[in-house]
Design a protein around this motif. Structure first.
Motif, short mmCIF file in Angstrom:
data_model
loop_
_atom_site.label_atom_id
_atom_site.label_comp_id
_atom_site.label_asym_id
_atom_site.label_seq_id
_atom_site.Cartn_x
_atom_site.Cartn_y
_atom_site.Cartn_z
N GLU A 126 10.19 0.60 -8.38
CA GLU A 126 11.49 1.15 -8.04
C GLU A 126 12.53 0.87 -9.11
N SER A 127 12.52 -0.32 -9.68
CA SER A 127 13.45 -0.71 -10.74
C SER A 127 12.70 -1.71 -11.62
N ALA A 128 12.10 -1.19 -12.68
CA ALA A 128 11.19 -2.01 -13.48
C ALA A 128 11.86 -3.26 -14.03
N SER A 129 11.10 -4.35 -13.99
CA SER A 129 11.59 -5.61 -14.56
C SER A 129 10.55 -6.15 -15.54
N THR A 130 10.97 -7.04 -16.41
CA THR A 130 10.07 -7.56 -17.45
C THR A 130 8.88 -8.29 -16.84
N TYR B 128 -1.26 3.61 -22.06
CA TYR B 128 -0.20 2.71 -22.47
C TYR B 128 1.14 3.33 -22.08
N LEU B 129 2.06 2.46 -21.64
CA LEU B 129 3.37 2.94 -21.20
C LEU B 129 4.39 1.88 -21.54
N VAL B 130 5.53 2.32 -22.12
CA VAL B 130 6.63 1.40 -22.40
C VAL B 130 7.86 1.93 -21.68
N LYS B 131 8.47 1.09 -20.85
CA LYS B 131 9.64 1.50 -20.08
C LYS B 131 10.75 0.45 -20.23
N ARG B 132 11.95 0.88 -19.93
CA ARG B 132 13.09 -0.02 -20.02
C ARG B 132 13.38 -0.67 -18.67
N THR B 133 13.93 -1.85 -18.71
CA THR B 133 14.34 -2.56 -17.50
C THR B 133 15.25 -1.67 -16.67
N GLY B 134 14.97 -1.61 -15.37
CA GLY B 134 15.78 -0.82 -14.46
C GLY B 134 15.29 0.60 -14.25
N GLU B 135 14.39 1.08 -15.08
CA GLU B 135 13.86 2.43 -14.90
C GLU B 135 12.97 2.50 -13.67
N LYS B 136 12.87 3.67 -13.08
CA LYS B 136 11.91 3.93 -12.03
C LYS B 136 10.63 4.43 -12.70
N VAL B 137 9.51 3.80 -12.39
CA VAL B 137 8.26 4.09 -13.08
C VAL B 137 7.21 4.58 -12.08
N PHE B 138 6.50 5.62 -12.45
CA PHE B 138 5.44 6.17 -11.63
C PHE B 138 4.11 6.01 -12.36
N LEU B 139 3.14 5.38 -11.71
CA LEU B 139 1.78 5.31 -12.23
C LEU B 139 0.89 6.13 -11.31
N GLU B 140 0.16 7.07 -11.92
CA GLU B 140 -0.63 8.00 -11.12
C GLU B 140 -2.11 7.68 -11.24
N CYS B 141 -2.82 7.90 -10.13
CA CYS B 141 -4.25 7.67 -10.08
C CYS B 141 -4.89 8.80 -9.30
N VAL B 142 -5.92 9.41 -9.87
CA VAL B 142 -6.62 10.50 -9.21
C VAL B 142 -8.12 10.22 -9.22
N GLN B 143 -8.77 10.42 -8.06
CA GLN B 143 -10.23 10.26 -7.99
C GLN B 143 -10.85 11.54 -7.49
N ASP B 144 -12.07 11.81 -7.98
CA ASP B 144 -12.73 13.07 -7.63
C ASP B 144 -13.99 12.84 -6.81
N MET B 145 -14.04 11.70 -6.10
CA MET B 145 -15.25 11.32 -5.37
C MET B 145 -15.10 11.46 -3.86
N ASP B 146 -13.96 11.99 -3.42
CA ASP B 146 -13.69 12.14 -1.99
C ASP B 146 -13.70 10.79 -1.26
N HIS B 147 -13.26 9.75 -1.95
CA HIS B 147 -13.20 8.42 -1.36
C HIS B 147 -12.00 8.29 -0.43
N GLU B 148 -12.21 7.59 0.70
CA GLU B 148 -11.11 7.38 1.63
C GLU B 148 -10.16 6.27 1.14
N ASN B 149 -10.74 5.21 0.57
CA ASN B 149 -9.93 4.05 0.20
C ASN B 149 -9.48 4.13 -1.25
N MET B 150 -8.22 3.77 -1.47
CA MET B 150 -7.72 3.64 -2.84
C MET B 150 -6.88 2.38 -2.94
N PHE B 151 -6.86 1.78 -4.12
CA PHE B 151 -6.27 0.46 -4.32
C PHE B 151 -5.51 0.42 -5.63
N TRP B 152 -4.44 -0.36 -5.64
CA TRP B 152 -3.75 -0.69 -6.89
C TRP B 152 -3.77 -2.21 -7.07
#
Lengths: 110, 113
Positions: B79-83, B10-34
């Motif tokens: 880059e600049s979070a919006s509602t 869970y993450l709560v951020k304010r409008t205009g903030e720069k937000v980073f969502l991180e994803c890590v996989q340990d399966m040596d997969h070539e493809n990753m998706f958001w």
């Protein structure tokens, strides 16, 4: 791009009942998968089935690629089957990326 | 047990903030998706990557960017979070050419206020 339609959008069952979920897609596909999302949000792959029929316990799936649809059968439903079922497809030349339908929300009551 | 890990549930951020969502996989997969998931709309593809430093736009890339500096890590940046970016964000990975190997993380529910 390719369109994926799932029906019904919502389904309520009594425990022990059977059900059929449908997925229609608008173009030829390299890949079709069914997923189950549990009430905590985790998505689990159920079937990889671009064509033909597969069975896994009480679940089975059939894809008729020439007619552009797939069916997911759930027999003797249990409360743990509740959640959202998604169909996802990869179009020809699709870079392994899956396009998802809107899902069927299933609630199984005891 | 092999898995895809998303940094926050869970993450709560304010409008205009720069937000980073991180994803890590340990399966040596070539493809990753958001993907983002919204009620009644299913999952919609934002960006994907089929190799380190490679990225491709999905169906709804506007307002987002991504970074893949290492094979196991794929970051989504608002880059600049919006509602209207309030949503559930899901990361997935797969082996190239083996689509039945799609593995999803448990998701990050982002609320922008």
């Amino acid at each position: 791009g390719i369109q994926v339609e799932q029906s019904p959008p919502d389904l309520i069952l009594q425990e022990g009942a059977n059900s059929t979920l449908r997925c229609n897609f608008s173009d030829s596909v390299n890949n079709l998968q069914w997923f189950h999302q549990n009430p905590w949000g985790q998505l689990i792959n159920l079937f990889y089935i671009p064509s033909g029929t597969k069975q896994n316990g009480r679940l089975s799936a059939t894809t008729v690629a020439t007619e552009r649809y797939s069916l997911l059968y759930i027999s003797s439903s249990q409360t743990t089957d509740s959640g959202v079922y998604f169909c996802a497809v990869e179009g020809v030349g699709g870079y392994n990326k899956l396009i998802f339908g809107a899902g069927t929300r299933l609630a199984v009551h005891p | 047990d092999v898995k895809v890990t998303q940094s926050s549930r869970y993450l709560v951020k304010r409008t205009g903030e720069k937000v980073f969502l991180e994803c890590v996989q340990d399966m040596d997969h070539e493809n990753m998706f958001w993907y983002r998931q919204d009620p009644g709309l299913g999952l919609r593809l934002i960006y994907f990557s089929y190799d380190v430093k490679m990225k491709e736009k999905g169906d709804i890339p506007e307002g987002y960017s991504v970074s893949r500096e290492k094979k196991e890590r794929f970051s989504l940046i608002l880059e600049s979070a919006s509602t209207n970016q309030t949503s559930m964000y899901l990361c997935a990975s797969s082996l190239r050419g083996r689509n039945y190997g799609y593995t999803f993380g448990s998701g990050t529910r982002l609320t922008v206020v």
